[in-house]
Design an enzyme around this catalytic site. Sequence first.
Site, mmCIF file in Angstrom:
data_model
loop_
_atom_site.group_PDB
_atom_site.id
_atom_site.type_symbol
_atom_site.label_atom_id
_atom_site.label_comp_id
_atom_site.label_asym_id
_atom_site.label_seq_id
_atom_site.Cartn_x
_atom_site.Cartn_y
_atom_site.Cartn_z
ATOM 1 N N ALA A 63 50.257 -27.079 7.735
ATOM 2 C CA ALA A 63 49.398 -25.998 8.212
ATOM 3 C C ALA A 63 47.995 -26.570 8.409
ATOM 4 C CB ALA A 63 49.381 -24.883 7.184
ATOM 5 N N GLY A 108 53.680 -27.554 5.811
ATOM 6 C CA GLY A 108 54.293 -26.649 6.791
ATOM 7 C C GLY A 108 55.175 -27.379 7.800
ATOM 8 N N GLU A 111 58.411 -27.699 6.140
ATOM 9 C CA GLU A 111 58.997 -26.355 6.065
ATOM 10 C C GLU A 111 59.580 -25.906 7.406
ATOM 11 O OE1 GLU A 111 55.297 -25.055 4.223
ATOM 12 O OE2 GLU A 111 56.460 -24.094 2.653
ATOM 13 N N GLU A 131 51.200 -29.598 -0.932
ATOM 14 C CA GLU A 131 50.279 -28.467 -1.080
ATOM 15 C C GLU A 131 49.523 -28.476 -2.393
ATOM 16 O OE1 GLU A 131 53.275 -28.295 0.234
ATOM 17 O OE2 GLU A 131 53.269 -26.970 1.979
HETATM 18 N N1 CO8 Z 1 45.274 -29.703 9.171
HETATM 19 C C1 CO8 Z 1 44.177 -29.873 9.931
HETATM 20 N N2 CO8 Z 1 43.813 -31.076 10.424
HETATM 21 C C2 CO8 Z 1 44.592 -32.118 10.122
HETATM 22 C C3 CO8 Z 1 45.740 -32.006 9.338
HETATM 23 C C4 CO8 Z 1 46.099 -30.725 8.849
HETATM 24 N N3 CO8 Z 1 47.198 -30.481 8.116
HETATM 25 N N4 CO8 Z 1 46.304 -33.228 9.213
HETATM 26 C C5 CO8 Z 1 45.508 -34.074 9.900
HETATM 27 N N5 CO8 Z 1 44.480 -33.409 10.455
HETATM 28 C C6 CO8 Z 1 43.391 -33.942 11.267
HETATM 29 C C7 CO8 Z 1 42.403 -34.718 10.420
HETATM 30 O O1 CO8 Z 1 41.511 -33.842 9.782
HETATM 31 C C8 CO8 Z 1 41.780 -35.610 11.452
HETATM 32 O O2 CO8 Z 1 40.828 -34.862 12.151
HETATM 33 P P1 CO8 Z 1 39.387 -35.537 12.553
HETATM 34 O O3 CO8 Z 1 39.771 -36.622 13.526
HETATM 35 O O4 CO8 Z 1 38.674 -34.399 13.192
HETATM 36 O O5 CO8 Z 1 38.814 -36.051 11.285
HETATM 37 C C9 CO8 Z 1 42.923 -35.906 12.410
HETATM 38 O O6 CO8 Z 1 43.907 -34.877 12.184
HETATM 39 C C10 CO8 Z 1 43.599 -37.225 12.144
HETATM 40 O O7 CO8 Z 1 43.929 -37.261 10.777
HETATM 41 P P2 CO8 Z 1 43.945 -38.619 9.942
HETATM 42 O O8 CO8 Z 1 42.792 -39.483 10.354
HETATM 43 O O9 CO8 Z 1 44.073 -38.265 8.516
HETATM 44 O O10 CO8 Z 1 45.297 -39.267 10.537
HETATM 45 P P3 CO8 Z 1 46.230 -40.370 9.887
HETATM 46 O O11 CO8 Z 1 47.188 -40.740 10.973
HETATM 47 O O12 CO8 Z 1 45.427 -41.448 9.249
HETATM 48 O O13 CO8 Z 1 47.039 -39.603 8.717
HETATM 49 C C11 CO8 Z 1 48.304 -37.774 7.807
HETATM 50 C C12 CO8 Z 1 47.997 -38.645 9.029
HETATM 51 C C13 CO8 Z 1 48.989 -38.612 6.712
HETATM 52 C C14 CO8 Z 1 49.264 -36.706 8.286
HETATM 53 C C15 CO8 Z 1 47.001 -37.179 7.244
HETATM 54 O O14 CO8 Z 1 46.262 -36.614 8.304
HETATM 55 C C16 CO8 Z 1 47.224 -36.092 6.215
HETATM 56 O O15 CO8 Z 1 47.479 -36.378 5.063
HETATM 57 N N6 CO8 Z 1 47.146 -34.799 6.647
HETATM 58 C C17 CO8 Z 1 47.242 -33.686 5.758
HETATM 59 C C18 CO8 Z 1 48.664 -33.498 5.299
HETATM 60 C C19 CO8 Z 1 48.786 -32.301 4.381
HETATM 61 O O16 CO8 Z 1 48.210 -32.240 3.313
HETATM 62 N N7 CO8 Z 1 49.594 -31.319 4.815
HETATM 63 C C20 CO8 Z 1 49.825 -30.125 4.062
HETATM 64 C C21 CO8 Z 1 48.906 -29.057 4.492
HETATM 65 S S1 CO8 Z 1 49.065 -27.603 3.507
HETATM 66 C C22 CO8 Z 1 50.352 -26.794 4.182
HETATM 67 O O17 CO8 Z 1 50.996 -27.218 5.102
HETATM 68 C C23 CO8 Z 1 50.635 -25.475 3.563
HETATM 69 C C24 CO8 Z 1 51.749 -24.712 4.259
HETATM 70 C C25 CO8 Z 1 51.881 -23.341 3.679
HETATM 71 C C26 CO8 Z 1 50.600 -22.571 3.828
HETATM 72 C C27 CO8 Z 1 50.723 -21.211 3.270
HETATM 73 C C28 CO8 Z 1 49.408 -20.455 3.435
HETATM 74 C C29 CO8 Z 1 49.357 -19.198 2.663
#
Ligand code: CO8
Length: 257
Positions: A63, A108, A111, A131
């Site tokens: 998400a 997400g 999921e 998460e």
């Molecule tokens: N949301 C928003 N932006 C994201 C996300 C995300 N999940 N993942 C990556 N981005 C963005 C980064 O912020 C970055 O943006 P910017 O260039 O503006 O700084 C851009 O994408 C590139 O990201 P990275 O430089 O980190 O890219 P890498 O290729 O080095 O890494 C990863 C890729 C490993 C995927 C890394 O980006 C990462 O760890 N992302 C987050 C993963 C995460 O924690 N996901 C779980 C999110 S929580 C969730 O999904 C909850 C679901 C249920 C919600 C229920 C709500 C009630």
Amino acid sequence: MDYRNLVLDEQGGVLTVTVNRPHARNALSQRTLTELRHLLSTLSGPRAVLLTGSEGPAFIAGADIREMAAMNGEEGEAFGALGQEVTCLLERLPVPVVACVDGYALGGGCEMALACDFVYATRKAVFGQPEVLLGLIPGFGGCVRLFRRVGVARAREMIYSGRRVDAAEAHRTGLVNQVFDTREEMFAAARLVLADIAANSPAAVAACKSVINAADGMPVGLGLHVELEAFRHAFTTDDMREGTAAFLGKRSPVFRT
Ligand code: CO8
């Protein structure tokens, strides 16, 4: 609806839905989920769906954390409900849905894959429910669906630790059906299996999906009851007459539903 974050491509009855927000690693924003909800609730025509992410490091990186960071409880609940609705729409589509995962399927993203009928992946795929690292919990069905695929103990370990699982481990534990060397090989195999499925009775495939969904988590006796009702119904369909007549006539069936 104007789809800004989805790319759609239908070929031979298979609709490929590509989540396309490469700048945010295909993260599920409210807009993206709203587009998916609209697409899945108005879908008619395709015999199968292939869900994937745009080419790059991620299938879907979860998400949208940027959006969630500013939400209060009510907004978070509405966001969670939207994500859950999308997973339920995917799960309940009367046609098979295959997730093709190349890269990160986190939060997400994992999921969404869990709501598909089965998952194909490349060697580059990485799964996880991180998460708890964000002070959140899986909210799009992860606490409910993951253990049904990989068993309760493995699901607890993945969810409590947020540990990432590579494609080989995901394959071993039943999260992934098959692993491929390349994205192209994965798509080719997915299209092949979907073409095989599409040659079968669509009514029967839809009935199997519906019974498996309904029986998931039910006691065996209740599940058998649901199955028997669907089995009875199958005898009333043109597809059953055609399929059995074709077998006895030593010819290929032509299903019309
Ligand atoms: N949301 C928003 N932006 C994201 C996300 C995300 N999940 N993942 C990556 N981005 C963005 C980064 O912020 C970055 O943006 P910017 O260039 O503006 O700084 C851009 O994408 C590139 O990201 P990275 O430089 O980190 O890219 P890498 O290729 O080095 O890494 C990863 C890729 C490993 C995927 C890394 O980006 C990462 O760890 N992302 C987050 C993963 C995460 O924690 N996901 C779980 C999110 S929580 C969730 O999904 C909850 C679901 C249920 C919600 C229920 C709500 C009630």
